[in-house]
Design an enzyme around this catalytic site. Structure first.
Site, PDB file in Angstrom:
ATOM      1  N   ASP A 238      73.613  45.312  80.902  1.00  0.00           N
ATOM      2  CA  ASP A 238      72.453  46.070  81.392  1.00  0.00           C
ATOM      3  C   ASP A 238      72.416  46.132  82.906  1.00  0.00           C
ATOM      4  O   ASP A 238      71.918  47.092  83.485  1.00  0.00           O
ATOM      5  CB  ASP A 238      71.156  45.462  80.856  1.00  0.00           C
ATOM      6  CG  ASP A 238      70.964  45.859  79.404  1.00  0.00           C
ATOM      7  OD1 ASP A 238      71.572  45.223  78.533  1.00  0.00           O
ATOM      8  OD2 ASP A 238      70.244  46.849  79.164  1.00  0.00           O
ATOM      9  N   ASN A 248      72.802  40.843  79.965  1.00  0.00           N
ATOM     10  CA  ASN A 248      72.988  41.581  78.712  1.00  0.00           C
ATOM     11  C   ASN A 248      72.066  40.952  77.659  1.00  0.00           C
ATOM     12  O   ASN A 248      71.350  39.982  77.950  1.00  0.00           O
ATOM     13  CB  ASN A 248      74.462  41.534  78.273  1.00  0.00           C
ATOM     14  CG  ASN A 248      74.738  42.493  77.124  1.00  0.00           C
ATOM     15  OD1 ASN A 248      74.382  43.672  77.200  1.00  0.00           O
ATOM     16  ND2 ASN A 248      75.338  42.012  76.051  1.00  0.00           N
TER      17      ASN A 248
HETATM   18  O1  MRU Z   1      67.149  45.734  74.349  1.00  0.00           O
HETATM   19  P1  MRU Z   1      68.287  46.686  74.167  1.00  0.00           P
HETATM   20  O2  MRU Z   1      68.615  46.942  72.738  1.00  0.00           O
HETATM   21  O3  MRU Z   1      68.122  47.945  74.964  1.00  0.00           O
HETATM   22  O4  MRU Z   1      69.532  45.907  74.798  1.00  0.00           O
HETATM   23  C1  MRU Z   1      70.755  46.580  74.882  1.00  0.00           C
HETATM   24  C2  MRU Z   1      71.873  45.727  75.332  1.00  0.00           C
HETATM   25  O5  MRU Z   1      71.703  44.590  75.680  1.00  0.00           O
HETATM   26  C3  MRU Z   1      73.204  46.377  75.424  1.00  0.00           C
HETATM   27  O6  MRU Z   1      74.231  45.434  75.252  1.00  0.00           O
HETATM   28  C4  MRU Z   1      73.351  47.031  76.803  1.00  0.00           C
HETATM   29  O7  MRU Z   1      72.286  47.865  77.085  1.00  0.00           O
HETATM   30  C5  MRU Z   1      74.617  47.791  76.915  1.00  0.00           C
HETATM   31  S1  MRU Z   1      74.575  49.266  75.920  1.00  0.00           S
HETATM   32  C6  MRU Z   1      76.068  50.011  76.194  1.00  0.00           C
END
Ligand code: MRU
Length: 350
Positions: A238, A248
């Site tokens: 992220d 992440n």
């Molecule tokens: O809370 P989320 O589902 O949005 O979290 C997403 C993640 O942690 C993913 O691993 C990250 O955004 C990478 S998506 C290519």
């Protein structure tokens, strides 16, 4: 308005609204939702109707388009109102850098008129698709070089496929590349408590793609690495700090520790736009804390007394020294500690 999903892309612009797969409905239904206002977009991002760093960036940029249209009367756009909406959009979730980056990039075209803002959002969507493919292809190349087993057992966490990225995927995109070359024996998918992105979304995507997989509880991830069941760990990101620390989905850090302990490559796959060079290290990354209800109940069933105090972080930070490499659309970034071993030199692209 809803409609069946018939194509690879999970987000598109229909001329007046952004249309996205409603990720809260899967695996029971795969339907899209039409987001026609800034409020719709903010609510969809906050409720994880649209989730995954690249996908929220794209819908955030279209949110700016919706704001410009709503605030334009007789050819004049109320800039202050659009900027306030952009602020709200960028704050809808704090951890993923892509959201603020994409919103800012669309907003930067405000003075050029509504059409220019729309073009910026469309460009971002196109670039996100391309950059995810680029990062995934580079990561797959690295895995080919460092994992000698012909049939790989890959562990992944959360969802990094087309739902999270609009199309193709980052970590899951690399798995797709390897599976297309018949190199994947099995993908072990962590369920990703509390919102089950792995169980609900990643297994759904892998099943659609015909890639062999098994689901495990998050706590079984480190145990599977210790048991020698995993050849490499592939995850998304992220936000990546300047020193290579990676935010992440919560649970990533535990996998990285186990991978380091057992000599298993731990590779992060993320577009270049995920790197936030304004942040020196992971300690400065804001970690979103979510509603206690997400872990006090499981579906309709209450699993703890309603007044129980809760700690519900959505993400964690994995220090750079635990990461074998970060594959982006432009380069491979290998951690210094991993570079020190001569046999690892080939991991870093010239
Ligand atoms: O809370 P989320 O589902 O949005 O979290 C997403 C993640 O942690 C993913 O691993 C990250 O955004 C990478 S998506 C290519």
């Amino acid at each position: 308005m809803t409609g069946a999903i018939a194509q690879e892309s999970t987000v598109h612009w229909d001329g007046a609204a952004v249309v996205a797969v409603d990720q809260t409905l899967l695996p029971h239904a795969c339907r899209s939702v039409r987001l026609g206002s800034v409020d719709d977009v903010v609510e969809a991002i906050g409720r994880l109707v649209v989730r995954g760093a690249p996908a929220i960036g794209v819908v955030g940029a279209f949110g700016v388009v919706l704001s410009v249209r709503a605030n334009t009367v007789s050819g004049h756009t109320g800039g202050a109102a659009v900027r306030a909406d952009a602020e709200r959009l960028a704050r809808a979730r704090p951890t993923a850098v892509t959201l603020g980056w994409a919103v800012g990039r669309a907003l930067a075209r405000l003075d050029d008129g509504p059409e220019a803002v729309l073009q910026a959002a469309l460009e971002i969507m196109h670039e996100v698709e391309q950059s995810n493919r680029g990062a995934a292809t580079r990561a797959a190349g690295l895995i080919r070089r460092i994992c000698k087993r012909p049939q790989l057992r890959v562990l992944t966490h959360c969802n990094t496929g087309r739902f999270a990225t609009v199309a193709w995927g980052t970590a899951l995109g690399a798995i797709r590349v390897l599976a297309d070359e018949a190199r994947v024996e099995e993908v072990l998918v962590g369920e990703t408590r509390p919102l089950l992105q792995g169980a609900r979304l990643t297994t759904w995507e892998l099943a659609q793609l015909g890639i062999p997989h098994r689901l495990c509880i998050d706590a079984a991830g480190p145990a599977s690495i210790a048991a020698g069941m995993v050849d490499c760990v592939l995850v998304g990101a992220d936000r990546v700090a300047a020193n290579g620390d990676v935010a992440n989905k919560i649970g990533t850090y535990a996998l990285a520790i186990a991978a380091e302990r057992h000599g298993v490559p731990f590779v992060v796959v993320a577009p270049e736009s995920t790197i936030d060079s304004t942040i020196a290290d992971g300690s400065a990354i804001q970690i979103e804390e979510r509603d206690p209800e997400e872990i006090l109940a499981f579906g309709d069933a209450r699993v703890a007394p309603a007044d129980t105090a809760v700690f519900n972080p959505a993400f964690d930070v994995t220090p750079a020294e635990l990461i074998t490499a970060i594959a982006t659309d432009r380069r491979l970034i290998a951690c210094e500690q991993h570079r020190r071993s001569p046999s690892d030199a080939a991991w870093v692209e010239a």
